[in-house]
Design an enzyme around this catalytic site. Sequence first.
Site, PDB file in Angstrom:
ATOM      1  N   ALA A  81      -1.167  -9.544   3.980  1.00 49.53           N
ATOM      2  CA  ALA A  81      -1.102 -10.575   2.954  1.00 49.53           C
ATOM      3  C   ALA A  81      -0.324 -10.039   1.762  1.00 49.53           C
ATOM      4  O   ALA A  81       0.000  -8.856   1.703  1.00 49.53           O
ATOM      5  CB  ALA A  81      -2.505 -10.985   2.512  1.00 49.53           C
ATOM      6  N   MET A  82      -0.035 -10.948   0.812  1.00 47.34           N
ATOM      7  CA  MET A  82       0.799 -10.564  -0.323  1.00 47.34           C
ATOM      8  C   MET A  82       0.308 -11.210  -1.608  1.00 47.34           C
ATOM      9  O   MET A  82       0.063 -12.415  -1.669  1.00 47.34           O
ATOM     10  CB  MET A  82       2.255 -10.972  -0.016  1.00 47.34           C
ATOM     11  N   GLU A 124      -6.093  -8.783  -2.311  1.00 47.24           N
ATOM     12  CA  GLU A 124      -4.976  -9.490  -2.947  1.00 47.24           C
ATOM     13  C   GLU A 124      -5.392 -10.036  -4.312  1.00 47.24           C
ATOM     14  O   GLU A 124      -4.619  -9.995  -5.265  1.00 47.24           O
ATOM     15  CB  GLU A 124      -4.464 -10.629  -2.053  1.00 47.24           C
ATOM     16  N   GLU A 153      -1.541   0.234  -4.748  1.00 40.08           N
ATOM     17  CA  GLU A 153      -2.172   0.078  -3.427  1.00 40.08           C
ATOM     18  C   GLU A 153      -3.409   0.961  -3.259  1.00 40.08           C
ATOM     19  O   GLU A 153      -4.439   0.524  -2.774  1.00 40.08           O
ATOM     20  CB  GLU A 153      -1.159   0.312  -2.301  1.00 40.08           C
ATOM     21  N   GLU A 160       8.101  -8.462  -1.490  1.00 41.51           N
ATOM     22  CA  GLU A 160       7.831  -7.034  -1.591  1.00 41.51           C
ATOM     23  C   GLU A 160       8.276  -6.363  -0.301  1.00 41.51           C
ATOM     24  O   GLU A 160       7.963  -6.883   0.776  1.00 41.51           O
ATOM     25  CB  GLU A 160       6.344  -6.762  -1.804  1.00 41.51           C
TER      26      GLU A 160
HETATM   27  N1  ARG Z   1       1.387  -5.630  -1.366  1.00 39.92           N
HETATM   28  C1  ARG Z   1       0.931  -6.083  -0.073  1.00 39.92           C
HETATM   29  C2  ARG Z   1      -0.509  -5.639   0.026  1.00 39.92           C
HETATM   30  O1  ARG Z   1      -0.860  -4.579   0.365  1.00 39.92           O
HETATM   31  C3  ARG Z   1       1.722  -5.515   1.052  1.00 39.92           C
HETATM   32  C4  ARG Z   1       3.033  -6.174   1.258  1.00 39.92           C
HETATM   33  C5  ARG Z   1       4.043  -5.254   1.777  1.00 39.92           C
HETATM   34  N2  ARG Z   1       4.995  -5.935   2.576  1.00 39.92           N
HETATM   35  C6  ARG Z   1       6.035  -5.375   3.148  1.00 39.92           C
HETATM   36  N3  ARG Z   1       6.795  -6.118   3.866  1.00 39.92           N
HETATM   37  N4  ARG Z   1       6.327  -4.126   3.012  1.00 39.92           N
HETATM   38  O2  ARG Z   1      -1.362  -6.326  -0.376  1.00 39.92           O
HETATM   39 ZN    ZN Z   2      -2.060  -4.252  -1.593  1.00 41.94          ZN
END
Ligand code: ARG
Ligand code: ZN
Length: 876
Positions: A267-268, A303, A325, A127
Amino acid sequence: MSQAPAKAIFLKDYLPPAFTTKETFLDFELLPEHTIVRSRLLVERNPKCGVPSNLFLLDGNELELLEVRVDGQPLGESEYQQTATSLSLEIDKDQFVFECTTRIYPDRNTALEGLYISGGMYCTQCEAEGFRRITFFQDRPDVLSVFTTKITADLDKYPTALSNGNLVTRTEENGKVIAEWHDPFPKPSYLFALVAGDLICQEDRFTTQSGRNVTLQIFVEQGNEHKCDHALASLKRSMTWDEEVYGREYDLDLFMIVAVDHFNMGAMENKGLNIFNSSCVLATPETATDDAFARIEGIVGHEYFHNWSGNRVTCRDWFQLSLKEGFTVFRDAEFSSDMGSRAVKRLEDVSFLRQHQFPEDAGPMAHAVRPASYMEISNFYTVTIYEKGSEVVGMLRTILGADLFRKGSDLYFDTFDGQAATTDDFVWAMEQVSGKDLTQFKRWYSQAGTPRLSVRRAFDAASQTLTLTAAQHTPETADGSKKEPFVIPVALGLVAQNGNALAIESEDKRFNAAQAVWLVEEAEQTLVINGIAELPAVSLLRDFSAPVLLEDDLTDQERILLIGNDPNGYNRWEQCQIIYKKLILQKVDAEFDEALLKALKQSLRQLLQDDAVENAVKAELLSLPAESEFLQLVPNIDILSVEAAREALRLWIATELFADFEQMFGSLESYSDYAFEPEQVGVRKLKNTLLEYLLLANLEQYQGIALAQFEQASNMTDQLSAFKYIVQYGDEAAANKVISVFLSQWADDVQVLEQWFRVQVSRSDENTLSRVKTLLDHELFEYQNPNKIRAVIGAFAMTNVKSFHAADGKGYEFLAEQVAKIDQMNPQIAARLVGPLTKWKSYDLSRGQKMKAQLDLLATKVLSKDLYEVVSKSLG
Ligand code: ARG
Ligand code: ZN
């Protein structure tokens, strides 16, 4: 700027693609010098594409293309088009198989996007647009595909080979491990993940509401296996909570978390295989503070909750990022509130919003919760998308009420399951279940900016009515657009001058309750409240019911009355904050108002003695607003005069309440058995807040006590507090001593070391900058690790107000130099790090010019797209 300007992408140009990739087969060969990726894609015409087109367009970035085939036939170079960022072909078929082979170099990947190596293990971050650094693909969230992934790697070095979904087969032959994974849920490429390393697994189980048995696994490097308990427990609590509160169950038989040291963000949420910054997952009482425990619980929840809000229902395009988000932050905040102290969570979130999101909205990168355009999407993982997005969801719940909100979320999940949705779809579901027209409400998604709301009272004794008049105005933001009125839900209550809460009975009979939600929708609007015998204090915007800057007509006496008597705990804290701000601004101009100081002291003493007030809230009541909040109140104010006034007020409180603080500090319990639970957390928080005040008032007496706490503490919360205070306030000898003792105690612990770096840059004296520079040369510092950059350079710029904003401008010069250097390795981190300089227009003229000069200098260099967007917008 010395490069071709990056191009902006607009929401209004959104078009579905002509083709979609239904199934994806990936084959990774992880070789010592490089990685070979073979992909086989089952492609079909996209029924959602309205226009006739034969264009099959794939994204790619820094890929070496070795071979392309369509339906088994190799293509010659003339049969497709390749640019630096794409591969495309015209193809007149309804279905076909596209295959390609690429070579990539994970060990040279310092941007930490796509496939890279961290501490000897392979991992991915896709992402938003990292997948295109792995292979050519329709790397856009509205293309959902079923992934099957095969990994071949050296068995000795990478026995653990993971990807999304379920393990199909794992074999070992000829010194290689071959693992094949299959994820049955169609997903966009940004949710793809791969990990290969020599990892230790901590395992647990969870049975879902409907009886599905799920295996939970946390993978860590050897030596960290004792640090997983808290994350595993948090995960199980998250799973139960989402079933109970949102009716959402987990949907695979396996849920994995991997901890990596090199990670750009927190985190992801990759499907079935979350990847975490190790600092957001690993903890023991000895190595992590209560705040870290809370952060880990929140992020593990965040997450996990994405599995529904993000993965099962994903985003149509990146303009919809807040759909997942904002909603997921709202969900994790509710989860944390249910697990710990709801009151404290809210105060912390409001402070964070005002310290970070309000300035963003007032600065050059201001954007709406659903932005209209961007150059580099990585720059839009912002406090506006996340935290303001969460506030917008919270306002929807306030307007609908909890029951209808839950019905709306059920309808949203059921309707869009397996699809890529928009923020309009989310609001549509809320409209369906409530019958409300939320058209005007949607301005919270489309308009940037922080509304100014003023509320004035008019009391009429003859008719026994109180009339409230609200006026809202939202200043222009960076793009110069005019703002239409927002729908502002104002939660309010009344408190009579004797301290009693009054019922609210409105003229139109819509309200008759102890608390009402008044929807302010016009530029100016009134509310008439009946049955009022004398002018009451009005308690407005309870629980911060809307993200606005409020101005009201309460007198100081009325604020003091509310601090003592408002049934809404949030507003008691808020009124205290307002008085702190007023006093600090008085001191900036002249002197404190003595009468107000006295009244404040009286209130604080009462609150501290009140057993009904939680200890953690008492600590928050003693915490003064951050300097950055003053830039919203008085544009171009001299930030160091604010800092000095704030210090003067802290010293005044420390001195005046010394005896009370001493008595309380001595009477609060010390727990020998650490537990992360609200009671203990509250006691530690208050105790350490008191210790800071005691040190301020009497260093001689309390430095020794702090040193003893530093040496004897059995948990990191108490040790780190003592460490920090001694470094910040202690004499130089004591500071140097604890710095070296702490290092020898914790040199082997990556998470604690981050704190060692962070604390040192917070001390402000004539040597600060040279100390910061020395730390960059320390053998344990690494430019490749974003956590260390944040701990040294980021913490210096964000938390050491006095040294960063020193009048000679050396702090700004240092930051700009570092940003330029880091941009060569990691553009995302560079673009974030430059943030403090971009707010130059908010500061006084002399500082503002010095900050701008550094941006001008950066603009003469060749910059990444990420940094270019931020620098050019802040100069524009
Ligand atoms: N979706 C992730 C979260 O908020 C964020 C990851 C975004 N990473 C990035 N390199 N832009 O849980
Ligand atoms: Zn998120």
